[in-house]
Design an enzyme around this catalytic site. Structure first.
Site, PDB file in Angstrom:
ATOM      1  N   GLY A  20     -83.723 -54.036 -39.418  1.00 14.29           N
ATOM      2  CA  GLY A  20     -84.080 -54.783 -40.836  1.00 14.29           C
ATOM      3  C   GLY A  20     -84.956 -53.899 -41.810  1.00 14.29           C
ATOM      4  NE  ARG A  24     -89.837 -50.310 -36.801  1.00 14.35           N
ATOM      5  CZ  ARG A  24     -90.349 -50.964 -35.709  1.00 14.35           C
ATOM      6  NH1 ARG A  24     -89.613 -51.794 -35.081  1.00 14.35           N
ATOM      7  NH2 ARG A  24     -91.302 -50.899 -35.598  1.00 14.35           N
ATOM      8  NE  ARG A  43     -80.293 -54.267 -55.196  1.00 10.91           N
ATOM      9  CZ  ARG A  43     -80.668 -55.239 -55.891  1.00 10.91           C
ATOM     10  NH1 ARG A  43     -81.790 -55.614 -55.649  1.00 10.91           N
ATOM     11  NH2 ARG A  43     -80.224 -55.558 -57.043  1.00 10.91           N
ATOM     12  NE  ARG A  87     -81.891 -59.251 -36.289  1.00 13.11           N
ATOM     13  CZ  ARG A  87     -82.983 -58.940 -36.786  1.00 13.11           C
ATOM     14  NH1 ARG A  87     -83.073 -57.552 -37.538  1.00 13.11           N
ATOM     15  NH2 ARG A  87     -84.226 -59.356 -36.509  1.00 13.11           N
ATOM     16  CB  SER A  90     -88.908 -57.353 -34.109  1.00 12.54           C
ATOM     17  OG  SER A  90     -89.344 -57.448 -35.606  1.00 12.54           O
ATOM     18  CG  ASP A 204     -94.590 -62.025 -33.482  1.00 10.69           C
ATOM     19  OD1 ASP A 204     -93.713 -61.424 -34.025  1.00 10.69           O
ATOM     20  OD2 ASP A 204     -94.528 -63.332 -33.661  1.00 10.69           O
ATOM     21  NE  ARG A 217     -95.091 -54.817 -34.984  1.00 17.53           N
ATOM     22  CZ  ARG A 217     -94.825 -55.720 -35.576  1.00 17.53           C
ATOM     23  NH1 ARG A 217     -93.524 -55.550 -36.263  1.00 17.53           N
ATOM     24  NH2 ARG A 217     -95.098 -56.828 -35.729  1.00 17.53           N
TER      25      ARG A 217
HETATM   26  N1  HPA Z   1     -90.700 -65.130 -37.109  1.00 17.85           N
HETATM   27  C1  HPA Z   1     -89.711 -64.542 -37.827  1.00 17.85           C
HETATM   28  N2  HPA Z   1     -89.434 -63.572 -37.858  1.00 17.85           N
HETATM   29  C2  HPA Z   1     -90.264 -62.600 -36.923  1.00 17.85           C
HETATM   30  C3  HPA Z   1     -91.076 -63.114 -36.445  1.00 17.85           C
HETATM   31  C4  HPA Z   1     -91.530 -64.513 -36.410  1.00 17.85           C
HETATM   32  O1  HPA Z   1     -92.645 -64.649 -35.971  1.00 17.85           O
HETATM   33  N3  HPA Z   1     -91.478 -61.919 -35.646  1.00 17.85           N
HETATM   34  C5  HPA Z   1     -90.678 -60.946 -35.929  1.00 17.85           C
HETATM   35  N4  HPA Z   1     -89.814 -61.507 -36.813  1.00 17.85           N
END
Ligand code: HPA
Length: 235
Positions: A20, A24, A43, A87, A90, A204, A217
């Site tokens: 994303g 990265r 962009r 893709r 995370s 997370d 991470r």
């Molecule tokens: N929500 C949506 N997208 C995410 C999250 C999340 O908690 N963590 C990493 N990408």
């Protein structure tokens, strides 16, 4: 050349890894590719092409959310004719047994977004990973002894949902984690008869209320990039 990717067709490889975050993409290209060349800065959505163990690979940022990946994946598949898009993202886990740094390999991607409801006139389309890419990645994850889970994820259109408890509904139906891009990617791959897969590290846990440090991470991101790169060698 396309509206958002300022490159010649031959500057983009057949297999594209998509994080994303464009920074990265830069990090991954610098760390893992040989002779990486930056072909796009429009962009700030960096794209790089180089080689990994002799195989030509592109790493292109997608931005956050389905509309953003929708633009870049559309252009890669339709104008650059790429064959494979993986893709590397995370996600937030919503099942208690899924731990931070685990990898989720998305078999299917549900969504709370309205795009496919419009396209399919109120009917439901079920976006899924390419089975061959999915199997190859699982085999590689086994070989690399990674902690991984396979199943359904949610591509949410809201990071900050108005209902902070809504994830519990998805979790009850077996959703493993929440991210924001895979469902659109799988839908476009179906439209253009290309191959796509989303793999996400758990950054997370929404259910356990835990979070990776930035150092952790980076480490887990490296593992996932290697999984995608090693899988790419078999494409
Ligand atoms: N929500 C949506 N997208 C995410 C999250 C999340 O908690 N963590 C990493 N990408």
């Amino acid at each position: 050349m396309s509206l958002h990717i300022n490159a010649d067709k031959n500057e983009v490889a057949d297999t594209v890894l998509m994080p994303g975050d464009p920074l990265r993409a830069k990090y991954a290209a610098n760390k893992f590719l040989e002779n990486a060349i930056c072909y796009n800065e429009v962009r700030g959505m960096y794209g790089f092409t180089g080689t990994y163990k002799g195989k030509r690979i592109t790493i292109q940022g997608s931005g956050m959310g389905q509309p953003s990946i929708g633009i870049y994946a559309y252009e890669l598949m339709n104008f650059f004719d790429v064959e494979n898009v993986i893709r590397i993202g995370s996600c937030g886990a919503v099942q208690p047994e899924i731990e931070l740094r685990d990898i989720i390999i998305a078999m299917t991607a549900s969504t709370n977004g309205g795009n496919n409801k419009n396209t399919f006139k109120g009917m439901d389309f079920a976006p899924n990973a390419n089975p061959d890419l999915f199997l190859k990645t699982i085999n590689k994850a086994e070989e690399m002894k990674l902690n991984y889970h396979c199943g359904n994820i949610l591509s949410s259109d809201n990071f900050y949902d108005d209902d902070p408890e809504i994830w519990k509904l998805w979790a009850r139906f077996g959703i493993l984690g929440i991210e924001m891009e895979a469902s659109m990617l799988y839908t476009l791959a179906a439209k253009f008869k290309k191959r796509a897969l989303a793999i996400c590290t758990v950054s997370d846990s929404i259910v356990n209320e835990t979070l990776l440090s930035s150092e952790e991470r980076e480490k887990s991101f490296d593992e996932m990039i290697l999984l995608a790169l090693e899988t790419s060698l078999e494409l």
